[in-house]
Design a protein around this motif. Structure first.
Motif, PDB file in Angstrom:
ATOM      1  N   THR A 440       9.993   6.506 -17.292  1.00 42.77           N
ATOM      2  CA  THR A 440      10.381   5.207 -17.674  1.00 42.77           C
ATOM      3  C   THR A 440      11.535   4.533 -17.192  1.00 42.77           C
ATOM      4  OG1 THR A 440      12.319   6.360 -19.249  1.00 42.77           O
ATOM      5  CG2 THR A 440      10.181   6.305 -20.279  1.00 42.77           C
ATOM      6  N   LYS A 444       8.520   1.194  -9.211  1.00 41.61           N
ATOM      7  CA  LYS A 444       7.225   1.434  -8.540  1.00 41.61           C
ATOM      8  C   LYS A 444       7.854   1.573  -7.049  1.00 41.61           C
ATOM      9  CE  LYS A 444       2.516   1.673  -7.690  1.00 41.61           C
ATOM     10  NZ  LYS A 444       2.562   1.711  -6.220  1.00 41.61           N
ATOM     11  N   SER A 468       1.172   4.796 -10.978  1.00 40.82           N
ATOM     12  CA  SER A 468       2.016   3.900 -11.537  1.00 40.82           C
ATOM     13  C   SER A 468       2.748   4.647 -12.802  1.00 40.82           C
ATOM     14  CB  SER A 468       1.177   2.979 -12.285  1.00 40.82           C
ATOM     15  OG  SER A 468       2.064   2.069 -13.158  1.00 40.82           O
ATOM     16  N   THR A 469       3.817   4.169 -13.019  1.00 36.55           N
ATOM     17  CA  THR A 469       4.895   4.773 -14.113  1.00 36.55           C
ATOM     18  C   THR A 469       4.339   4.350 -15.410  1.00 36.55           C
ATOM     19  OG1 THR A 469       6.147   3.045 -14.179  1.00 36.55           O
ATOM     20  CG2 THR A 469       6.817   5.067 -12.592  1.00 36.55           C
ATOM     21  N   ALA A 470       3.323   3.319 -15.591  1.00 33.49           N
ATOM     22  CA  ALA A 470       2.726   3.042 -16.702  1.00 33.49           C
ATOM     23  C   ALA A 470       1.788   4.184 -17.292  1.00 33.49           C
ATOM     24  CB  ALA A 470       2.096   1.288 -16.577  1.00 33.49           C
TER      25      ALA A 470
END
Length: 488
Positions: A440, A444, A468-470
């Motif tokens: 969170t 990137k 990706s952090t998504a």
């Protein structure tokens, strides 16, 4: 300067001033009465003691430098009275003036009392002041009282629960020679900054029978010790502390006076050696710390600056029964914590993921070698596994170490794993949410930088890379530790 600070602290208000003066006068009169009825001190020995700027220290403590014999022969009682008066007038009252008439009258009364005192009485007052501020000259009786208080605390906290026969024998004045004793155990947490080491250290130290050597290398600064003369100095300090030898480590003790957590995290010890009336100088006396440390059979030590291979000498000493917990954490979580949580991480050793993961590779190689040389004495622990299942993993860890799951540890886990206190040094976290918290926060660009530098070593510990952090979930970033990673 020190005297002025002390006086300002004592004379902080009119009430405290008068209380202090009354106590001082009472003390002086009591000392004078006792000294007139107890054994007499020879005049020669009296003059020699008075010649010292730092008065004689107790056995086992380092002796301060003393003036030459010439200086001794010149010193006389009026000189000592003059020095004590100057402390009262100049040291305590800057500029030699008083703010109120009452204060002036109180000062005059004290100075008048000084003139009536015998030399040995003045000496005792000076020694009292010295022991208040100087760890090397604390009163021997005070040290003994503090150690007795600590012994009773340990008997109540540990023996009454785990070794009730010892407590029963103590209360009934029976000999202890045949009673069961806990075997020695020294636990070293080897890791790096922001890897969950403070949580683990506090968990182990919440056991009342564990002595806590907190951050003994903190005075080495914000860098990693990887070899050379620094590593040798670090090894000596570590081995000495594990043997409860504090003498000769002035840098460490000086740092402890500035960062009192180095001692204060031992709550029973701190309670015994510090109080409002006499201060905390005793807590930094090497003789006291050595004896206090020796009362504990178990200890824990957190190291975040020394690489794992340099701990081999500690494992070789079988009498110490050293166990090493090699604690690792996902580099993404480590780097996020260093950048988003604290402001001091401003050196390459701390803010560059290349250094972090290079050290992790070296430590893994060292862990494999040490596991082979010392079977069962080096334990690999992932921070994420402890955070996700704190109670069961703690039970498993303590079983491997040979420690009982004390009720204080249960209370610690209950209060530190179910809520978030968002402060840099807080160890109270909703532990299950911390495992993927970095997703969170990291950009990137930063994510790619960390994974690019650490991808290989991450795989060795079961950390999975992501694009990706998504939408990051636990199963996407954390897998089992490959068995091959621990094979030598």
């Amino acid at each position: 300067m020190e005297m002025r600070w002390w006086c300002q602290r004592v004379y902080g208000g009119r009430t405290r001033k008068m209380v202090f003066l009354a106590l001082l006068l009472s003390l002086l009169l009591a000392v004078q009465f006792i000294s007139s009825h107890v054994h007499q001190v020879s005049e020669r020995g009296e003059m020699r003691a008075l010649a010292s700027t730092s008065f004689p220290v107790q056995e086992g403590m380092q002796q301060a430098n003393t003036p030459t014999a010439t200086a001794e022969s010149k010193l006389n009682p009026p000189d000592v009275r003059s020095r004590l008066k100057s402390w009262m007038v100049v040291g305590c009252m800057p500029g030699g003036s008083m703010k109120a008439k009452q204060d002036g009258e109180a000062r005059d009364q004290v100075l008048a009392s000084i003139n009536k005192l015998q030399t040995r009485d003045i000496q005792k007052v000076l020694r009292l002041y010295d022991s208040y501020n100087n760890p090397k000259t604390v009163d021997k009786n005070r040290m003994n009282q503090a150690l007795q208080m600590l012994k009773m605390g340990l008997l109540e906290e540990v023996s009454a629960q785990i070794y009730p026969d010892i407590m029963d024998a103590t209360k009934n004045a029976r000999p202890l020679s045949t009673m069961p004793r806990p075997g020695p155990l020294q636990v070293i947490i080897a890791t790096t900054w922001r890897s969950g080491s403070t949580f683990l250290e506090e968990l182990l130290a919440s056991h009342p029978g564990v002595y806590n050597h907190y951050e003994p290398l903190i005075h080495f600064g914000l860098r990693q010790v990887r070899g050379g003369e620094e590593a040798e100095r670090a090894q000596k300090l570590i081995l000495d502390l594990l043997s409860c030898r504090y003498a000769g480590h002035d840098d460490y003790l000086s740092t402890a006076r500035q960062i009192r957590e180095l001692v204060a995290r031992n709550q029973l010890v701190w309670k015994a050696c510090s109080n409002e009336e006499l201060g905390d100088a005793l807590c930094y006396n090497d003789g006291f710390l050595s004896q206090a440390c020796s009362l504990y059979s178990w200890s824990a030590m957190k190291l975040v600056r020394l690489r794992l291979r340099h701990l081999e000498p500690a494992l070789k000493d079988e009498k110490k029964n050293v166990r090493i917990i090699y604690l690792v954490r996902d580099p993404r979580g480590v780097m996020n914590s260093r950048s988003a949580t604290v402001a001091w991480c401003n050196t390459p050793d701390c803010n560059d993921p290349k250094f972090l993961c290079s050290d992790m590779k070296a430590d893994l190689l060292a862990a494999k070698s040490l596991m082979q040389q010392f079977p069962g004495r080096v334990i690999l622990l992932r921070y994420e596994d402890l955070a996700l299942n704190p109670v069961n993993r703690t039970r498993q860890l303590l079983s491997n170490l040979g420690l009982d799951f004390d009720s204080h540890m249960e209370d610690f886990l209950e209060s530190h794993t179910n809520r978030n206190i968002d402060k840099p040094w807080s160890t109270s976290r909703d532990s299950k949410t911390r495992v993927t918290y970095w997703a969170t926060k990291l950009s990137k660009e930063r994510l790619d930088q960390i994974q690019g530098a650490c991808g290989t070593i991450m795989a060795s510990f079961g950390y999975l890379t992501v694009n990706s952090t998504a939408g990051v979930t636990l199963d996407k970033v954390l897998g089992p530790i490959p068995f091959s990673a621990l094979k030598h």
